[in-house]
Design an enzyme around this catalytic site. Sequence first.
Site, short mmCIF file in Angstrom:
data_model
loop_
_atom_site.label_atom_id
_atom_site.label_comp_id
_atom_site.label_asym_id
_atom_site.label_seq_id
_atom_site.Cartn_x
_atom_site.Cartn_y
_atom_site.Cartn_z
N GLY A 115 0.93 -1.34 -0.14
CA GLY A 115 0.00 -0.07 -0.16
C GLY A 115 0.89 1.17 -0.04
N TYR A 132 -15.16 3.40 8.42
CA TYR A 132 -13.57 3.29 8.55
C TYR A 132 -13.16 3.98 10.04
CZ TYR A 132 -8.76 4.84 7.52
OH TYR A 132 -7.30 5.21 7.66
C1 AKB Z 1 -8.50 8.39 4.24
O1 AKB Z 1 -8.74 9.19 3.49
O2 AKB Z 1 -9.32 7.41 4.42
C2 AKB Z 1 -6.97 8.06 4.98
C3 AKB Z 1 -7.17 8.57 6.25
C4 AKB Z 1 -7.32 9.96 6.52
O3 AKB Z 1 -7.10 7.78 7.30
N1 AKB Z 1 -6.02 8.89 4.13
#
Ligand code: AKB
Length: 322
Positions: A10, A142
Amino acid sequence: MRILVTGATGQIGSELTLVLRERYGGDAVIAAGHRKPASAALASSGPFVSLDVANRDALARVIREHGIETVYHLAAVLSATGEQHPQRAWDVNVNGLYNLLELARESGIRQIFYPSSIAVFGPRTPRDRTPQDTVLSPTTMYGVTKVTGELLCDYYAHRFGLDIRGLRYPGIISSETPPGGGTTDYAVEMFYPAVEGKPYTCFVREDTMLPMMFMPDCLQAALDLMEAPGAKLRYRTYNISAMSFTAGELAAEIRKHVPGFRVEYVPDFRQAIADSWPRSIDDSAARTDWGWKPRYGLPEMVVEMLAALSRRRAAGCLYPTG
Ligand code: AKB
């Protein structure tokens, strides 16, 4: 020292693996990813194993066979992809971490690096100079997985004595491996059409401000935190940042070197994610506890990005293959 880097193909992993191999030797650093390394340097500088961290047996085999003592656990599904595939995001980000922590508890793993994110914050968090201790109430899957990850790391550290250290990374800007599936990706994408003399269509509004960091600082921060004396660390996962700018300010900085560079702003679903995140970060705890100090601000980063991508364009390999 036997080191495993998950997510090694990655954006961060592909560069961190090379830095670790320079320090500790190529054979000491096992790169693990779910796709083949795109860069020749990564492929040729040490061992690579194909691995899905959500598969505990496969992860256990790699740890056992290579006698792993330290893990940089970078494998993750990022914010934008996470909204499209929330179940997969949970599986990789939470079950993958849980697998690692369980295996670490049972084996001889000494230290784990866990990259968290500004995505742990949400609309109820103060958006300017976001404090270290504040509301963690994200609205993305996330973000939910990263808060869960921070809590799991805390639990395993307190309950089982594991040495786990983490950083809440902002958007990372780099010229080698492009990010994939993040909300901050526009801050990398914008450079590619710029060096080709083409316009860019940006998926967030011109006034969208987010915290960012250039890759050399991102790598240095991980190494410094892992080497810091444990007694100095008041937190397991630190706020960290280097610069904040709007999409329009980035375009303007690029335009100083590429006159006439045009950007059109056509926000999509990622705008709502960006709007839920901080504009800037208070990383004073990291500065006090382990001496964090970024080297790159916006002007220096833009100069280096344009130079690196222009070199790649001249060599006929602007876009990485693999
Ligand atoms: C995302 O944009 O999902 C990542 C992060 C800020 O963790 N780059």
